[in-house]
Design a protein around this motif. Structure first.
Motif, PDB file in Angstrom:
ATOM      1  N   SER A 145      -3.371  -7.408  -4.825  1.00 39.61           N
ATOM      2  CA  SER A 145      -3.442  -6.804  -3.494  1.00 39.61           C
ATOM      3  C   SER A 145      -2.337  -5.782  -3.261  1.00 39.61           C
ATOM      4  O   SER A 145      -2.318  -5.129  -2.215  1.00 39.61           O
ATOM      5  CB  SER A 145      -3.357  -7.897  -2.418  1.00 39.61           C
ATOM      6  OG  SER A 145      -4.450  -8.786  -2.518  1.00 39.61           O
ATOM      7  N   THR A 170      -0.730  -2.355  -3.408  1.00 36.21           N
ATOM      8  CA  THR A 170      -1.307  -1.016  -3.546  1.00 36.21           C
ATOM      9  C   THR A 170      -0.271   0.024  -3.954  1.00 36.21           C
ATOM     10  O   THR A 170      -0.633   1.130  -4.352  1.00 36.21           O
ATOM     11  CB  THR A 170      -1.984  -0.582  -2.242  1.00 36.21           C
ATOM     12  OG1 THR A 170      -1.032  -0.579  -1.180  1.00 36.21           O
ATOM     13  CG2 THR A 170      -3.121  -1.527  -1.889  1.00 36.21           C
ATOM     14  N   LYS A 229       1.838   0.686  -9.752  1.00 40.17           N
ATOM     15  CA  LYS A 229       0.386   0.657  -9.537  1.00 40.17           C
ATOM     16  C   LYS A 229      -0.279   1.987  -9.899  1.00 40.17           C
ATOM     17  O   LYS A 229      -1.471   2.163  -9.678  1.00 40.17           O
ATOM     18  CB  LYS A 229       0.078   0.296  -8.086  1.00 40.17           C
ATOM     19  CG  LYS A 229       0.629  -1.048  -7.661  1.00 40.17           C
ATOM     20  CD  LYS A 229       0.061  -2.213  -8.473  1.00 40.17           C
ATOM     21  CE  LYS A 229      -1.349  -2.564  -8.068  1.00 40.17           C
ATOM     22  NZ  LYS A 229      -1.805  -3.864  -8.612  1.00 40.17           N
ATOM     23  N   LYS A 276      -1.807  -4.762   0.720  1.00 34.44           N
ATOM     24  CA  LYS A 276      -2.928  -4.674   1.660  1.00 34.44           C
ATOM     25  C   LYS A 276      -3.723  -5.977   1.643  1.00 34.44           C
ATOM     26  O   LYS A 276      -4.055  -6.498   0.582  1.00 34.44           O
ATOM     27  CB  LYS A 276      -3.835  -3.500   1.285  1.00 34.44           C
ATOM     28  CG  LYS A 276      -5.051  -3.349   2.196  1.00 34.44           C
ATOM     29  CD  LYS A 276      -5.919  -2.183   1.764  1.00 34.44           C
ATOM     30  CE  LYS A 276      -7.165  -2.071   2.639  1.00 34.44           C
ATOM     31  NZ  LYS A 276      -8.013  -0.922   2.239  1.00 34.44           N
ATOM     32  N   HIS A 280      -5.863   7.350  -0.232  1.00 35.54           N
ATOM     33  CA  HIS A 280      -6.748   6.480  -1.009  1.00 35.54           C
ATOM     34  C   HIS A 280      -7.163   5.344  -0.096  1.00 35.54           C
ATOM     35  O   HIS A 280      -6.396   4.931   0.787  1.00 35.54           O
ATOM     36  CB  HIS A 280      -6.032   5.943  -2.252  1.00 35.54           C
ATOM     37  CG  HIS A 280      -6.945   5.245  -3.215  1.00 35.54           C
ATOM     38  ND1 HIS A 280      -7.379   3.944  -3.033  1.00 35.54           N
ATOM     39  CD2 HIS A 280      -7.526   5.667  -4.374  1.00 35.54           C
ATOM     40  CE1 HIS A 280      -8.175   3.597  -4.033  1.00 35.54           C
ATOM     41  NE2 HIS A 280      -8.283   4.626  -4.857  1.00 35.54           N
ATOM     42  N   TRP A 315      -1.425  -6.909   6.377  1.00 35.54           N
ATOM     43  CA  TRP A 315      -0.703  -6.112   5.389  1.00 35.54           C
ATOM     44  C   TRP A 315       0.788  -6.437   5.456  1.00 35.54           C
ATOM     45  O   TRP A 315       1.274  -7.014   6.437  1.00 35.54           O
ATOM     46  CB  TRP A 315      -0.922  -4.615   5.571  1.00 35.54           C
ATOM     47  CG  TRP A 315      -0.743  -4.089   6.967  1.00 35.54           C
ATOM     48  CD1 TRP A 315      -1.717  -3.884   7.901  1.00 35.54           C
ATOM     49  CD2 TRP A 315       0.500  -3.705   7.597  1.00 35.54           C
ATOM     50  NE1 TRP A 315      -1.168  -3.391   9.074  1.00 35.54           N
ATOM     51  CE2 TRP A 315       0.182  -3.280   8.909  1.00 35.54           C
ATOM     52  CE3 TRP A 315       1.827  -3.684   7.189  1.00 35.54           C
ATOM     53  CZ2 TRP A 315       1.153  -2.835   9.816  1.00 35.54           C
ATOM     54  CZ3 TRP A 315       2.803  -3.240   8.087  1.00 35.54           C
ATOM     55  CH2 TRP A 315       2.469  -2.822   9.380  1.00 35.54           C
ATOM     56  N   ASP A 328      -7.200   2.312  -0.614  1.00 37.10           N
ATOM     57  CA  ASP A 328      -6.270   1.180  -0.722  1.00 37.10           C
ATOM     58  C   ASP A 328      -5.051   1.337   0.184  1.00 37.10           C
ATOM     59  O   ASP A 328      -4.315   0.374   0.425  1.00 37.10           O
ATOM     60  CB  ASP A 328      -5.794   1.016  -2.164  1.00 37.10           C
ATOM     61  CG  ASP A 328      -6.874   0.476  -3.073  1.00 37.10           C
ATOM     62  OD1 ASP A 328      -7.905  -0.003  -2.558  1.00 37.10           O
ATOM     63  OD2 ASP A 328      -6.692   0.540  -4.306  1.00 37.10           O
TER      64      ASP A 328
END
Length: 236
Positions: A23, A25, A43, A217, A88, A98, A90
């Motif tokens: 999760s 991002t 990432k 996220k 994006h 979050w 994400d």
């Protein structure tokens, strides 16, 4: 090393791995050589440095370096020190949970609003987070602010976490919740994500150092007090 289990069974930092890594991002350790303008994201996001944003080795929490944002805000100036990455899906939080967290060492004098995170330029679908020596601030729905007065060190790094937990936003400093509020907003902005300052008005800028920044996220990692991290965030 095994991390401690926190509220809702979340594994806290210092762990060998992150149970919520899928999760995550964005994860920036701000490691590198002094003066470098390459910001590596675990990432895989590509960040572009602007206006003297760079890696500095004078101070760090982990890894021997940190990100330096050399901001001297002024009205209407575009010259805010920042890094940016393209939009994006994400990076759009919507109405879900979050967590945005990292280590901050803000500098004095306070010459700006301290906005280190912005995605959405004061629009009703945007989100802005700010860190200053005297306060933390969350701005959503364009101009609706939630502010917490808190003393942040300017001589050492503090772990700061902004968390959305259902209809509640929470603010943590070094593992202690320093404020919370009920907030309803939908973060859907397709603007780039900016770290360090905004565009168009460099009064809204963070001046200082940043280390180990992580964006998650869909997960409210902290909903009660927790032991602050003792090691860099895991890369898996």
């Amino acid at each position: 090393m095994t991390g401690a289990v926190g509220h809702r069974g979340l594994l806290l930092r210092g762990a060998a791995s992150d149970p919520h890594f899928a999760s995550v991002t964005s994860l920036l350790h701000f490691d590198g050589t002094d003066g470098a303008t390459v910001f590596t994201d675990v990432k895989g996001r590509v960040w572009t440095a602007q206006n003297s944003a760079r890696i500095e080795t004078d101070y760090s929490k982990f890894g021997g370096a940190s990100g330096w944002f050399e901001n001297t805000p002024s009205i209407g100036s575009e010259n805010g020190s920042r890094i940016s990455t393209p939009d994006h899906a994400d990076l759009r939080f919507g109405t879900g949970d979050w967590t945005v967290e990292g280590w901050f060492r803000p500098q004095t004098p306070v010459v700006g609003f301290g906005a280190f995170f912005r995605k959405g330029q004061n629009t009703t679908d945007g989100l802005q987070l700010a860190v200053m020596p005297g306060q933390l601030n969350l701005r959503a729905n364009g101009t609706t602010d939630t502010t917490v007065g808190v003393s942040l060190s300017t001589s050492d790094f503090s772990h700061v976490a902004f968390v959305r937990d259902g209809g509640t936003v929470r603010f943590f400093v070094n593992g202690t919740q320093v404020g919370s509020a009920s907030r309803s907003f939908n973060h859907t902005s397709t603007d780039p994500l900016l770290l360090g300052s905004v565009t168009g008005d460099a009064r809204y800028a963070y001046k200082g150092m940043m280390d180990d920044l992580r964006i998650t996220k869909g997960v409210a990692r902290y909903t009660a007090n927790f032991p602050p991290p003792t090691a860099p965030f895991p890369n898996s």
